[in-house]
Motif scaffolding. Structure first.
Motif, PDB file in Angstrom:
ATOM      1  N   ILE A  11     -41.528  15.501  67.289  1.00  0.00           N
ATOM      2  CA  ILE A  11     -42.022  14.884  68.521  1.00  0.00           C
ATOM      3  C   ILE A  11     -42.057  13.379  68.321  1.00  0.00           C
ATOM      4  N   THR A  12     -41.568  12.621  69.292  1.00  0.00           N
ATOM      5  CA  THR A  12     -41.798  11.178  69.286  1.00  0.00           C
ATOM      6  C   THR A  12     -42.794  10.862  70.388  1.00  0.00           C
ATOM      7  N   GLN A  41     -46.612  20.639  66.763  1.00  0.00           N
ATOM      8  CA  GLN A  41     -46.709  19.182  66.840  1.00  0.00           C
ATOM      9  C   GLN A  41     -46.964  18.723  68.275  1.00  0.00           C
ATOM     10  N   LEU A  42     -46.351  19.390  69.242  1.00  0.00           N
ATOM     11  CA  LEU A  42     -46.599  19.069  70.639  1.00  0.00           C
ATOM     12  C   LEU A  42     -48.075  19.256  70.961  1.00  0.00           C
ATOM     13  N   LEU A  43     -48.626  20.376  70.519  1.00  0.00           N
ATOM     14  CA  LEU A  43     -50.034  20.639  70.794  1.00  0.00           C
ATOM     15  C   LEU A  43     -50.929  19.613  70.112  1.00  0.00           C
ATOM     16  N   ASP A  44     -50.576  19.197  68.902  1.00  0.00           N
ATOM     17  CA  ASP A  44     -51.361  18.188  68.208  1.00  0.00           C
ATOM     18  C   ASP A  44     -51.431  16.898  69.020  1.00  0.00           C
ATOM     19  N   HIS A  45     -50.303  16.486  69.584  1.00  0.00           N
ATOM     20  CA  HIS A  45     -50.285  15.275  70.406  1.00  0.00           C
ATOM     21  C   HIS A  45     -51.081  15.466  71.700  1.00  0.00           C
ATOM     22  N   LEU A  46     -51.040  16.662  72.263  1.00  0.00           N
ATOM     23  CA  LEU A  46     -51.822  16.926  73.470  1.00  0.00           C
ATOM     24  C   LEU A  46     -53.314  16.886  73.169  1.00  0.00           C
ATOM     25  N   HIS A  47     -53.696  17.389  71.992  1.00  0.00           N
ATOM     26  CA  HIS A  47     -55.105  17.302  71.588  1.00  0.00           C
ATOM     27  C   HIS A  47     -55.548  15.841  71.503  1.00  0.00           C
ATOM     28  N   LYS A  48     -54.692  14.996  70.933  1.00  0.00           N
ATOM     29  CA  LYS A  48     -55.022  13.568  70.822  1.00  0.00           C
ATOM     30  C   LYS A  48     -55.155  12.936  72.197  1.00  0.00           C
ATOM     31  N   ALA A  49     -54.249  13.295  73.103  1.00  0.00           N
ATOM     32  CA  ALA A  49     -54.309  12.749  74.460  1.00  0.00           C
ATOM     33  C   ALA A  49     -55.556  13.234  75.187  1.00  0.00           C
ATOM     34  N   SER A  50     -55.917  14.479  74.944  1.00  0.00           N
ATOM     35  CA  SER A  50     -57.097  15.040  75.584  1.00  0.00           C
ATOM     36  C   SER A  50     -58.363  14.320  75.153  1.00  0.00           C
ATOM     37  N   ALA A  51     -58.420  13.924  73.874  1.00  0.00           N
ATOM     38  CA  ALA A  51     -59.615  13.270  73.328  1.00  0.00           C
ATOM     39  C   ALA A  51     -59.671  11.778  73.640  1.00  0.00           C
ATOM     40  N   ASP A  52     -58.582  11.224  74.170  1.00  0.00           N
ATOM     41  CA  ASP A  52     -58.507   9.789  74.436  1.00  0.00           C
ATOM     42  C   ASP A  52     -58.869   9.515  75.895  1.00  0.00           C
ATOM     43  N   ASP A  53     -60.033   8.913  76.118  1.00  0.00           N
ATOM     44  CA  ASP A  53     -60.483   8.646  77.484  1.00  0.00           C
ATOM     45  C   ASP A  53     -59.579   7.668  78.224  1.00  0.00           C
ATOM     46  N   GLY A  54     -58.749   6.936  77.482  1.00  0.00           N
ATOM     47  CA  GLY A  54     -57.847   5.975  78.110  1.00  0.00           C
ATOM     48  C   GLY A  54     -56.566   6.582  78.631  1.00  0.00           C
ATOM     49  N   ILE A  55     -56.344   7.858  78.369  1.00  0.00           N
ATOM     50  CA  ILE A  55     -55.121   8.538  78.805  1.00  0.00           C
ATOM     51  C   ILE A  55     -55.412   9.372  80.036  1.00  0.00           C
ATOM     52  N   GLY A  56     -54.657   9.109  81.110  1.00  0.00           N
ATOM     53  CA  GLY A  56     -54.847   9.851  82.345  1.00  0.00           C
ATOM     54  C   GLY A  56     -53.730  10.805  82.680  1.00  0.00           C
ATOM     55  N   CYS A  57     -52.591  10.676  81.987  1.00  0.00           N
ATOM     56  CA  CYS A  57     -51.447  11.542  82.295  1.00  0.00           C
ATOM     57  C   CYS A  57     -50.499  11.568  81.100  1.00  0.00           C
ATOM     58  N   VAL A  58     -49.818  12.692  80.902  1.00  0.00           N
ATOM     59  CA  VAL A  58     -48.843  12.855  79.818  1.00  0.00           C
ATOM     60  C   VAL A  58     -47.492  13.214  80.418  1.00  0.00           C
ATOM     61  N   ALA A  94     -51.042  29.122  75.033  1.00  0.00           N
ATOM     62  CA  ALA A  94     -52.287  29.197  75.804  1.00  0.00           C
ATOM     63  C   ALA A  94     -52.980  27.842  75.856  1.00  0.00           C
ATOM     64  N   ALA A  95     -52.930  27.115  74.747  1.00  0.00           N
ATOM     65  CA  ALA A  95     -53.590  25.807  74.695  1.00  0.00           C
ATOM     66  C   ALA A  95     -52.864  24.786  75.564  1.00  0.00           C
ATOM     67  N   ILE A  96     -51.533  24.843  75.603  1.00  0.00           N
ATOM     68  CA  ILE A  96     -50.788  23.938  76.489  1.00  0.00           C
ATOM     69  C   ILE A  96     -51.142  24.250  77.944  1.00  0.00           C
ATOM     70  N   GLU A  97     -51.222  25.536  78.271  1.00  0.00           N
ATOM     71  CA  GLU A  97     -51.585  25.927  79.633  1.00  0.00           C
ATOM     72  C   GLU A  97     -52.992  25.434  79.992  1.00  0.00           C
ATOM     73  N   ALA A  98     -53.880  25.407  79.004  1.00  0.00           N
ATOM     74  CA  ALA A  98     -55.270  25.008  79.251  1.00  0.00           C
ATOM     75  C   ALA A  98     -55.476  23.495  79.200  1.00  0.00           C
ATOM     76  N   PHE A  99     -54.449  22.730  78.847  1.00  0.00           N
ATOM     77  CA  PHE A  99     -54.587  21.270  78.769  1.00  0.00           C
ATOM     78  C   PHE A  99     -55.090  20.751  80.104  1.00  0.00           C
ATOM     79  N   SER A 100     -56.185  20.001  80.086  1.00  0.00           N
ATOM     80  CA  SER A 100     -56.870  19.672  81.336  1.00  0.00           C
ATOM     81  C   SER A 100     -56.263  18.498  82.097  1.00  0.00           C
ATOM     82  N   LYS A 101     -55.610  17.582  81.399  1.00  0.00           N
ATOM     83  CA  LYS A 101     -55.079  16.399  82.076  1.00  0.00           C
ATOM     84  C   LYS A 101     -53.705  16.703  82.691  1.00  0.00           C
ATOM     85  N   PRO A 102     -53.312  15.947  83.704  1.00  0.00           N
ATOM     86  CA  PRO A 102     -52.024  16.205  84.348  1.00  0.00           C
ATOM     87  C   PRO A 102     -50.838  16.017  83.399  1.00  0.00           C
TER      88      PRO A 102
END
Length: 263
Positions: A11-12, A41-58, A94-102
Motif C-alpha cells: 500500500i502507498t 496493510q489496507l486495514l492498518d492504514h484505515l485504522h490510522k485514518a480512523s484514529a486521526d481526527d484530521g482525516i475526513g475522507c479516504v 468486516a472491518a473495512i465494511e465497518a469503517f466509519s468515515k467516508p
C-alpha cells in the motif's frame, strides 16, 4: 503517513489535500490482486485514518492498470476452502465494511471479483472511462463470496446482477454508470482530480456528522423501509448531541460558514 508519501510495500499512502488520505493498492505486477497481506496493510492504514481526527475522507485507488483484479488465486489453490474461511481474512473484510468515515473508490482500470467487491464497500465509486468491472468467478467454477452477490443486486437490480454473476461478463464504465454501479465515469486523466474533489467536499463537512450520514444511507440497503426510517431517526437524535450539529444550526441562523471541529 507523511505529508508527501510513505511507501509501505503493498500500500502507498499520501495526503494529497487537507483532510484526505489516499491509499494506493500496490501490486501492479499482479494487477493488485487482494492477497491477505495487502488486505491487512489496507486495514492498518484505515485504522490510522480512523484514529486521526484530521482525516475526513479516504480515497482508494490502484497502481498500474488495475484497481484490483480479484482475490489471490494461488492462495486458494494452496489452501483450498481454508483460504476463504480464514478468520483473519474475513475479519479484515468486516472491518473495512465497518469503517466509519467516508470511502471514495477511484477505479482506474480493472475491478474484477474481489476487486469489485472492495469497490462496493466504498461509499462513492468514481471510475475512469477505460475502467472495466466484472464478477468473473463463474468462469473458474466459483461465484462472488465477499458480498458481491448481495451488494451488486441492490445497486443494479436482480436481472443485471444475475447476468454479471452467471456469465462473468465484462462491464464498461459507461454501462456501469448507466446501471447505477458507479456514481460517475470520467476521462482517465480526470479520475484522481475528480475523486479528490469529491473527497475534499466531504472532508470539509463535519467529520463527526458524516459517519452518521453514512450509516443512515447504508441502512436503506440493509433494513426494511420502516426499520430504516426508525434508524434514521435514532441517528439524527444521536447527532444532535454533537458540538458540530449545534454549530451548524448556529452558523445557519447567524448567516456565516460553520466552524466544524469534528466533535
Amino acid at each position: 503517513m507523511s505529508g508527501t508519501q510513505a511507501q509501505d510495500d503493498l500500500i502507498t499512502a499520501s495526503r494529497p489535500a487537507p483532510g484526505i488520505v489516499q491509499l494506493n493498492l500496490n501490486r501492479p505486477d499482479k494487477l493488485n490482486a487482494l492477497s491477505k497481506a495487502l488486505l491487512a496493510q489496507l486495514l492498518d492504514h484505515l485504522h490510522k485514518a480512523s484514529a486521526d481526527d484530521g482525516i475526513g475522507c479516504v480515497v482508494i485507488t490502484g497502481n498500474g492498470r488495475a484497481f484490483a483484479a480479484g482475490a489471490d488465486i494461488s492462495d486458494m489453490l494452496e489452501r483450498g476452502v481454508a483460504s476463504y474461511v480464514d478468520t483473519d481474512r474475513l475479519g479484515v473484510w468486516a472491518a473495512i465494511e465497518a469503517f466509519s468515515k467516508p470511502l471514495v473508490a477511484a477505479v482506474n482500470g480493472y475491478a474484477l471479483g474481489g476487486g469489485l467487491e472492495l469497490a462496493l464497500l466504498c461509499d462513492v465509486i468514481v471510475a475512469s472511462k477505460t475502467a472495466q468491472f466484472a464478477t468473473p468467478e463463474i468462469k473458474i467454477g466459483s461465484f462472488p463470496g465477499d458480498g458481491g452477490t448481495q451488494r451488486l443486486p441492490r445497486l443494479v437490480g436482480k436481472s443485471f446482477a444475475m447476468q454479471m454473476v452467471l456469465t462473468g461478463m465484462m462491464v464498461s464504465a459507461e454501462l456501469a454508470e448507466r446501471k447505477g454501479l458507479i456514481s460517475e465515469a470520467v476521462e482517465p486523466d480526470e479520475l484522481l482530480p475528480r475523486a479528490l474533489e469529491i473527497a475534499s467536499e466531504i472532508a470539509r463537512m463535519s467529520s463527526a456528522i458524516t459517519p452518521y450520514a453514512k450509516r443512515a444511507v447504508n441502512a436503506a440497503f440493509e433494513l426494511p423501509l420502516g426499520q430504516g426510517i426508525e434508524e434514521e431517526r435514532r441517528l439524527t437524535v444521536e447527532a444532535f448531541a454533537t458540538e458540530d450539529r449545534v454549530e451548524g444550526l448556529r452558523a445557519f441562523k447567524e448567516k456565516r460558514p460553520p466552524q466544524f471541529k469534528g466533535r
